[in-house]
Design an enzyme around this catalytic site. Structure first.
Site, PDB file in Angstrom:
ATOM      1  N   ASP A 172       0.866  -1.191   0.000  1.00  9.52           N
ATOM      2  CA  ASP A 172       0.000   0.000   0.000  1.00  9.52           C
ATOM      3  C   ASP A 172       0.899   1.236   0.000  1.00  9.52           C
ATOM      4  OD1 ASP A 172      -2.206   1.622   0.009  1.00  9.52           O
ATOM      5  OD2 ASP A 172      -2.688   1.328   2.121  1.00  9.52           O
ATOM      6  N   ASN A 177       1.540   6.582   4.012  1.00  8.40           N
ATOM      7  CA  ASN A 177       2.251   5.458   4.625  1.00  8.40           C
ATOM      8  C   ASN A 177       3.763   5.566   4.542  1.00  8.40           C
ATOM      9  OD1 ASN A 177      -0.259   4.345   5.152  1.00  8.40           O
ATOM     10  ND2 ASN A 177      -0.297   3.208   3.228  1.00  8.40           N
ATOM     11  N   ASP A 190       1.713   0.970   7.918  1.00  8.29           N
ATOM     12  CA  ASP A 190       0.550   0.321   7.306  1.00  8.29           C
ATOM     13  C   ASP A 190       0.986  -0.798   6.366  1.00  8.29           C
ATOM     14  OD1 ASP A 190      -2.082  -0.203   6.983  1.00  8.29           O
ATOM     15  OD2 ASP A 190      -2.577   1.583   5.840  1.00  8.29           O
TER      16      ASP A 190
END
Length: 246
Positions: A172, A177, A190
């Site tokens: 992701d 992040n 994350d």
């Protein structure tokens, strides 16, 4: 004085995330993942444990997997995430740092990586999502708003790439992040979908995140700085499509 909890609203994982602060103590993050069909509530804790000492990621302080879901308490990663307005003055510098961070992630040795995100595994997960009615069709990108999850799944099957370029992937790789400090990448958060997969799994989502947050055209600099003079447009489209089903 006790801990003060502040909700973190950036992100689309479905988890509840809180920043915990107490005078005299380093901040911590608490992530609550409700138990739902198709959701592995232990995924992030297992990946953070494996990544400790390999990449700058949060350290697991405590973890519990209960009938209602999981509870993951983590340390913070230094810096501000790439979405922070502090980085807005120099978008070209920001994109170069994002490319540098992605090269770092993809260079991680993965001989003993237990987390499989190769195409067979990813498409099987997507099929399970569609069968279980777990895909949020209202959250599709604008160009796919008139399609159903079943239609997108069939398109995934039809456009599956013939070959994979396997590296360790973040899963992701989007602006919220990636943590930056002192003009460099400070860490990654994350990571519940991290594991072995095609490099375009990250490149496609990074390009989409950059275009959404910085404007059209900036993804070209990402590919250039990453080292791709001729990025594979079909793979970019495929992995952005596949991501709709998660």
């Amino acid at each position: 004085m006790g801990w003060r909890a502040e909700p973190v609203t950036v992100g689309e994982s479905g988890a509840q995330v809180f920043r915990l602060e107490q005078l005299g103590s380093a901040p911590r993050y608490l992530k609550l993942v409700p138990r739902r069909a198709g959701i592995d509530t232990t995924a992030e804790a297992r990946r953070l444990a494996w990544l400790r000492g390999r990449l700058p990621v949060p350290e697991v302080i405590a973890f519990a997997d209960e009938p209602a879901g999981s509870f993951l308490l983590m340390t913070t990663v230094a810096g501000l995430d790439a979405m922070d307005s502090a980085h807005a003055a120099d978008p070209s510098r920001l994109v170069r740092l994002l490319a540098e961070g992605l090269r770092t992630v993809h260079a991680l040795p993965m001989e003993d990586c237990p987390f499989d995100h190769r195409l067979d595994a990813e498409i099987a997960r997507a099929e399970a999502q569609v069968r279980g009615g777990l895909v949020d069709e209202a959250d599709f990108d604008e160009q796919r708003q008139d399609r159903s999850a079943a239609e997108l799944l069939e398109l995934v099957r039809l456009t599956r790439p013939r070959a994979e370029e396997l590296v360790f992937t973040h899963g992701d790789y989007c602006l919220p992040n990636i943590m930056l400090e002192g003009g460099q990448v400070a860490g990654f958060v994350d990571l519940g979908a991290a594991g072995m997969g095609d490099r375009y799994r990250d490149l496609a989502l990074a390009a989409r995140s950059i275009e959404r947050n910085l404007g059209e055209g900036w993804s070209a600099l990402l590919f250039e700085e990453y080292g791709l003079n001729a990025p594979n447009a079909a793979k970019i489209e495929f992995f952005q499509l596949l991501d709709e089903l998660f």
